[in-house]
Scaffold this motif. Sequence first.
Motif, short mmCIF file in Angstrom:
data_model
loop_
_atom_site.label_atom_id
_atom_site.label_comp_id
_atom_site.label_asym_id
_atom_site.label_seq_id
_atom_site.Cartn_x
_atom_site.Cartn_y
_atom_site.Cartn_z
N THR A 80 38.49 29.97 25.93
CA THR A 80 39.27 31.19 26.13
C THR A 80 38.39 32.28 26.75
OG1 THR A 80 38.73 32.05 23.94
CG2 THR A 80 40.69 30.64 24.13
N THR A 81 39.05 33.34 27.20
CA THR A 81 38.29 34.46 27.77
C THR A 81 37.37 35.08 26.72
OG1 THR A 81 40.11 34.94 29.30
CG2 THR A 81 38.49 36.69 28.93
N LYS A 93 40.64 28.73 33.54
CA LYS A 93 41.71 29.67 33.86
C LYS A 93 41.19 30.71 34.84
CE LYS A 93 44.14 29.29 29.44
NZ LYS A 93 44.59 30.02 28.23
N PRO A 94 41.93 31.01 35.91
CA PRO A 94 41.47 32.01 36.88
C PRO A 94 41.14 33.35 36.24
CG PRO A 94 43.32 30.77 37.78
CD PRO A 94 43.17 30.34 36.35
N SER A 95 41.95 33.79 35.27
CA SER A 95 41.68 35.08 34.62
C SER A 95 40.37 35.04 33.84
CB SER A 95 42.83 35.43 33.68
OG SER A 95 43.00 34.42 32.69
N THR A 96 40.05 33.89 33.26
CA THR A 96 38.78 33.75 32.52
C THR A 96 37.60 33.82 33.47
OG1 THR A 96 39.86 32.41 30.82
CG2 THR A 96 37.46 32.24 30.99
N GLN A 126 37.51 35.28 36.45
CA GLN A 126 37.37 36.61 37.03
C GLN A 126 36.74 37.59 36.05
OE1 GLN A 126 37.81 37.15 40.26
NE2 GLN A 126 38.35 34.97 40.35
N ALA A 127 36.85 37.32 34.76
CA ALA A 127 36.23 38.20 33.76
C ALA A 127 34.71 38.13 33.80
CB ALA A 127 36.72 37.82 32.36
N ARG A 186 32.93 38.60 36.39
CA ARG A 186 32.40 39.43 37.48
C ARG A 186 31.52 40.56 36.96
NH1 ARG A 186 37.98 40.23 40.64
NH2 ARG A 186 36.88 42.04 41.52
N ARG A 202 41.79 28.62 43.06
CA ARG A 202 41.77 28.99 41.65
C ARG A 202 40.51 29.78 41.30
NH1 ARG A 202 44.93 26.51 37.87
NH2 ARG A 202 43.22 26.55 36.37
N GLY A 219 38.85 32.02 43.30
CA GLY A 219 38.98 33.40 43.75
C GLY A 219 37.81 33.84 44.60
#
Length: 502
Positions: A276-277, A309-312, A314-315, A317, A374, A376
């Motif tokens: 998970t993130t 997960k793409p959102s994970t 991107q976190a 960065r 995926r 990014g």
Amino acid sequence: MTPSSRFGRCVVLSATLRGIEAVPVHVEVSIGPGLPGFSIVGMADAAIQESRERVKAAIRACGFTMPADKIVVNLAPSSLKKTGSGFDLPIALGLLVASGQVNPAIVRDSLVVGELSLEGATRPVSGILAYQLGARELGCNLICPEQDEGLYPLSDLLVFVADSLRDFAGEQGNLRIARSLAKGRTAETEDYQDVGGHEVAKRALQIAAAGLHGVLMVGPPGSGKTMLASRLPTILPPLNDREMLETAQVCSVAGEDITSVLQGRRPFRAPHHSVTTAGLIGGGSPPRPGEVSLAHHGVLFLDEFAEFKPSTLQAMRQPLEKGEVTIVRADGSVTYPSRFMLLAAMNPCPCGYYGDPSIECTCSATQIANYQSRIGGPLLDRIDIQINVWRTEFQHIAHGGGGTTSEQLLQGVMRGRAYASYRKEQQTEDSGQKQDLIRAYQVDASAERLLETFAKQRDLSGRAIVRTVRVARTIADMDESPLVKEDHVSEALTLRLRERGL
């Protein structure tokens, strides 16, 4: 106060973890008149509230008398939220000192932390190194349970170990000096010599290790990406004392074993792509460091990169740019260090064989584009080195590696780092003004022209140009060259500009 007194007060110094730091907390115990009861106030979490039952059972089991009066325990400062079971021991000692059953001199000038069993035995708590550092900063001793692996040896700090509440009975008690964890680097069991072929990938990883650059390896299944990644720690220099202490502190707070850290080994974290993130970046209640922080001063390996997960992804960065993670909660924010080397591996498409010269890809163009997107662009732009890794030949697999060894690669890494340190020491400040990129990295004219040409042809972003120059500077340092030359920039571009579509 005499042991026969019914009422009394006592203050025992303890601490609560806030991020990776131990914040001092004064455990104030008052035994006074009123209806019998036992209350804990001062922003205590559920684990601390439950300590009432553990403390009462432990006191009776160890032969002490539990006061049958009104007991109030205040954890000061009241505005700070306290978490964890490490307050069992200081609360119990506060009760025993306040009721005259333990000599107050035993806990004077000491920070106390520890969990209690119902039989009165002490149990270790997470973050013991943070408590050590906190006690040393306060100029006091530390009283804690025995740690299975021992304690990090800190100068100017005396640590006493208690196995049970019984150890506090008598005028002097029965505490003993804690044992220290032995340092010393263990022999590596893996070596790049075992990896057949892949000399270009080894060279790329050597450059990455010398300059702490992120690496993305793209290739079909079974091409050796994971094998290459698992041996990266063997070409990284051992942790120095400062790095060792910082890394061990993060691992200690997270409840991780710090033995390998104290042996100088850099962390190598490889979370599953289902993480998970919060697990990757950090979070939870109370906040806990994530994988990016547990990899501090080490390597974070993300296998099956496109499956995260793409959102994970991107976190990541913020930690990649700043070297730290800040987690904001309603009661405040905590910051964890996260200066790590990112190493990622992925297939070029869902079936894994896009671009493979031997096996035909079964994915459509849309599937391939969606799969690669995926990750990014913003995150991909922050990865300095991006290479293709193809399957090696049969002879390399069947008859062993025989290629470049980890020791040979490590020598190049150490040479590059040593020259980079020497070069930075020799550079003078330009009248306090910020230098431009070319001057700061000492790029010669021909190398600048080559970089400009490629930047226009490939539409490189500003970040991509900067990171390409950084890689070229690392290659020049490994060659012990004061200037970044054309061949250094050429190799840096080769390591960043993979063949389009792969």
